[in-house]
Enzyme design. Structure first.
Site, PDB file in Angstrom:
ATOM      1  N   LYS A   1      11.519  10.755   6.832  1.00  0.00           N
ATOM      2  CA  LYS A   1      10.354  11.625   7.760  1.00  0.00           C
ATOM      3  C   LYS A   1      10.121  10.983   8.924  1.00  0.00           C
ATOM      4  O   LYS A   1       9.436   9.678   8.888  1.00  0.00           O
ATOM      5  CB  LYS A   1       9.076  11.902   6.836  1.00  0.00           C
ATOM      6  CG  LYS A   1       9.783  12.455   5.452  1.00  0.00           C
ATOM      7  CD  LYS A   1       8.279  12.398   4.415  1.00  0.00           C
ATOM      8  CE  LYS A   1       8.792  12.722   3.199  1.00  0.00           C
ATOM      9  NZ  LYS A   1       7.561  12.660   2.220  1.00  0.00           N
TER      10      LYS A   1
ATOM     11  N   HIS B   1       0.896   0.928  -4.815  1.00  0.00           N
ATOM     12  CA  HIS B   1       1.701   1.576  -3.884  1.00  0.00           C
ATOM     13  C   HIS B   1       2.118   0.916  -2.891  1.00  0.00           C
ATOM     14  O   HIS B   1       3.374   1.207  -2.562  1.00  0.00           O
ATOM     15  CB  HIS B   1       0.342   2.495  -3.135  1.00  0.00           C
ATOM     16  CG  HIS B   1       0.907   3.492  -2.049  1.00  0.00           C
ATOM     17  ND1 HIS B   1       1.882   4.520  -2.781  1.00  0.00           N
ATOM     18  CD2 HIS B   1       0.830   3.527  -0.865  1.00  0.00           C
ATOM     19  CE1 HIS B   1       2.175   5.201  -1.454  1.00  0.00           C
ATOM     20  NE2 HIS B   1       1.712   4.485  -0.422  1.00  0.00           N
TER      21      HIS B   1
ATOM     22  N   ASP C   1       1.445  13.318  -6.966  1.00  0.00           N
ATOM     23  CA  ASP C   1      -0.024  13.712  -7.149  1.00  0.00           C
ATOM     24  C   ASP C   1       0.148  15.315  -6.965  1.00  0.00           C
ATOM     25  O   ASP C   1       0.021  16.062  -8.096  1.00  0.00           O
ATOM     26  CB  ASP C   1      -0.710  13.521  -5.736  1.00  0.00           C
ATOM     27  CG  ASP C   1      -1.874  13.535  -5.725  1.00  0.00           C
ATOM     28  OD1 ASP C   1      -2.618  14.466  -6.363  1.00  0.00           O
ATOM     29  OD2 ASP C   1      -2.601  12.824  -4.862  1.00  0.00           O
TER      30      ASP C   1
ATOM     31  N   ASP D   1      10.713   8.505   0.842  1.00  0.00           N
ATOM     32  CA  ASP D   1      10.397   8.007   1.954  1.00  0.00           C
ATOM     33  C   ASP D   1      10.871   6.825   2.266  1.00  0.00           C
ATOM     34  O   ASP D   1      11.315   5.852   1.669  1.00  0.00           O
ATOM     35  CB  ASP D   1       8.665   8.182   2.214  1.00  0.00           C
ATOM     36  CG  ASP D   1       8.082   7.436   1.252  1.00  0.00           C
ATOM     37  OD1 ASP D   1       8.460   6.435   0.714  1.00  0.00           O
ATOM     38  OD2 ASP D   1       7.144   8.242   0.451  1.00  0.00           O
TER      39      ASP D   1
ATOM     40  N   ARG E   1      -3.519   4.198  -1.525  1.00  0.00           N
ATOM     41  CA  ARG E   1      -2.822   5.013  -0.570  1.00  0.00           C
ATOM     42  C   ARG E   1      -3.351   4.842   0.676  1.00  0.00           C
ATOM     43  O   ARG E   1      -2.767   4.921   1.943  1.00  0.00           O
ATOM     44  CB  ARG E   1      -2.412   6.410  -0.790  1.00  0.00           C
ATOM     45  CG  ARG E   1      -1.154   6.555  -1.748  1.00  0.00           C
ATOM     46  CD  ARG E   1      -1.093   8.193  -2.480  1.00  0.00           C
ATOM     47  NE  ARG E   1      -2.089   8.468  -2.923  1.00  0.00           N
ATOM     48  CZ  ARG E   1      -2.309   9.871  -3.657  1.00  0.00           C
ATOM     49  NH1 ARG E   1      -1.259  10.385  -3.512  1.00  0.00           N
ATOM     50  NH2 ARG E   1      -3.082   9.973  -4.521  1.00  0.00           N
ATOM     51  N   GLN E   2      -4.710   4.483   0.669  1.00  0.00           N
ATOM     52  CA  GLN E   2      -5.317   4.413   1.871  1.00  0.00           C
ATOM     53  C   GLN E   2      -5.572   2.723   2.103  1.00  0.00           C
ATOM     54  O   GLN E   2      -6.539   1.965   2.120  1.00  0.00           O
ATOM     55  CB  GLN E   2      -6.947   4.925   1.599  1.00  0.00           C
ATOM     56  CG  GLN E   2      -6.915   6.251   1.484  1.00  0.00           C
ATOM     57  CD  GLN E   2      -8.364   6.939   1.428  1.00  0.00           C
ATOM     58  OE1 GLN E   2      -9.176   6.528   2.345  1.00  0.00           O
ATOM     59  NE2 GLN E   2      -8.661   7.656   0.658  1.00  0.00           N
TER      60      GLN E   2
ATOM     61  N   GLY F   1     -26.210  12.938 -14.701  1.00  0.00           N
ATOM     62  CA  GLY F   1     -24.928  12.496 -14.512  1.00  0.00           C
ATOM     63  C   GLY F   1     -24.558  11.025 -14.107  1.00  0.00           C
ATOM     64  O   GLY F   1     -23.659  10.462 -13.837  1.00  0.00           O
ATOM     65  N   GLU F   2     -25.990  10.218 -14.208  1.00  0.00           N
ATOM     66  CA  GLU F   2     -25.912   8.824 -14.068  1.00  0.00           C
ATOM     67  C   GLU F   2     -25.286   8.144 -15.333  1.00  0.00           C
ATOM     68  O   GLU F   2     -25.203   8.779 -16.192  1.00  0.00           O
ATOM     69  CB  GLU F   2     -27.143   8.336 -13.834  1.00  0.00           C
ATOM     70  CG  GLU F   2     -27.658   8.658 -12.580  1.00  0.00           C
ATOM     71  CD  GLU F   2     -29.108   7.898 -12.572  1.00  0.00           C
ATOM     72  OE1 GLU F   2     -29.590   7.127 -13.573  1.00  0.00           O
ATOM     73  OE2 GLU F   2     -29.928   8.253 -11.185  1.00  0.00           O
TER      74      GLU F   2
END
Length: 353
Positions: free
Chosen positions: A247, A171, A276, A217, A137-138, A79-80
């Site tokens: 919210k 975002h 998402d 939102d 989003r973080q 997988g590398e």
């Protein structure tokens, strides 16, 4: 009507060639974006593509009239990731197109190794084009012991050796501030894609020329307002109003969601940056329909479409969903949503009257 060489990537040209900011905001889009002059990128510029969105990268190269740079991107049995640049890039300006969409971590590692390979090959400058910035989003801490992944990714990109980063519809705009001043960040607006879509395929609104833009939102209200401003210039006869779904807490229960604004008998267009799981758009459509909205559509720049998102959106109250090709939409999702989904290109040439 003039042919419009519509590029969402003006940064590939010399800054002196395209100066959209010098135009009066009251000028029509047909005046601002109808320059038919053919531009060419500098000879020492070369464009590479990662594996995340090769279709988009090929469209960019085709629109600019240049071939993509040659490189080997392969995976070993364990997988590398292994990357080898085949073109001579010494002393050249290099662009890498790579969205950090799912699988996020694989695409990020591939991007880091691509930058490293180019730096070791003595390039002059590296501009990373990240149409969708994963982990965006973080961007703040909800708890004391939580990481701020968006900022951490930014630091890793800087340490790897980028000189410039370009993204589309981050975002939150303040994410540009997590990079140091030595690495400028451009956050491009995607809404010209929607304006061109409305120009070529006018909305059938009832009542006519009446559209309510809805933010799902509180944080997205500036995004809806920005689109409202652009629609006013492009379509002066279109009357637009704003509404917002509020919210109050997290996690949110149904009793803690309220609507700010009047949507009774209105045509509604929900504006968001990311779709998402599809739950946010589906719930927003349910609320708007419950409040008497006549029709509900949605626009989201980045179609992440995780899990059963396409199924959730397919059975929702949404009559139409607009997304862009910053992320490649899976064929299965297109088949599920069929005519309900419209994928707008951020690269292809457009015509605007």
């Amino acid at each position: 009507m003039k042919n419009l060489r519509y590029l969402i990537f003006p940064f590939l040209y010399k800054s002196s060639l395209i100066k959209l900011s010098t135009h009066n905001r009251e000028d029509t889009y047909s005046k601002v974006y109808s320059n038919s002059k053919q531009y060419k990128i500098e000879p020492q510029t070369i464009i590479f593509s990662g594996n995340s969105n090769t279709i988009l990268a090929n469209e960019v190269a085709q629109c600019l009239g240049v071939p993509l740079g040659k490189a080997i991107l392969q995976r070993f049995a364990d997988g590398e990731c292994n990357i080898q640049v085949l073109d001579n890039v010494r002393g050249r300006n290099v662009f890498i197109i790579q969205s950090t969409c799912p699988p996020v971590n694989e695409n990020l590692i591939e991007l880091f190794l691509f930058i490293s390979a180019l730096r070791r090959a003595s390039v002059k400058k590296i501009t990373v084009i990240v149409p969708y910035y994963g982990y965006s989003r973080q961007d703040h801490k909800l708890m004391k012991t939580q990481s701020i992944a968006a900022a951490d990714i930014a630091r890793m990109l800087e340490q790897t050796g980028i000189d410039h980063l370009v993204s589309i519809d981050l975002h939150r705009g303040q994410l540009q501030g997590v990079f140091s001043t030595s690495v400028p960040v451009d956050n491009l607006s995607p809404y010209l894609t929607l304006i061109h879509e409305f120009n070529n395929h006018p909305l059938k609104l009832s009542p006519p020329n009446d559209l309510t833009l809805v933010s799902p939102d509180f944080n997205g209200i500036t995004r809806a307002k920005k689109l409202q401003d652009e629609l006013k210039i492009a379509f002066p006869n279109l009357k637009t109003k704003l509404a917002m779904i509020y919210k109050s807490k997290y996690p949110v229960t149904e009793t803690e969601i309220s609507l700010v604004g009047d949507v009774n008998g209105k045509n509604c267009l929900i504006i968001d940056d990311i779709v998402d799981s599809g739950n946010t758009l589906s719930r927003a459509a349910d609320i708007l329909k419950k409040e008497g909205a006549k029709s509900v559509m949605a626009y989201a720049t980045h179609p992440v479409f995780s899990g059963k998102a396409a199924l959730n959106l397919g059975i929702s109250n949404l009559s139409k969903i607009y997304v862009t090709d910053t992320i490649q939409v899976k064929e299965l999702d297109k088949q599920i949503l069929q005519d309900k989904l419209s994928v707008l290109s951020i690269v292809k040439k457009r015509k605007f009257t």
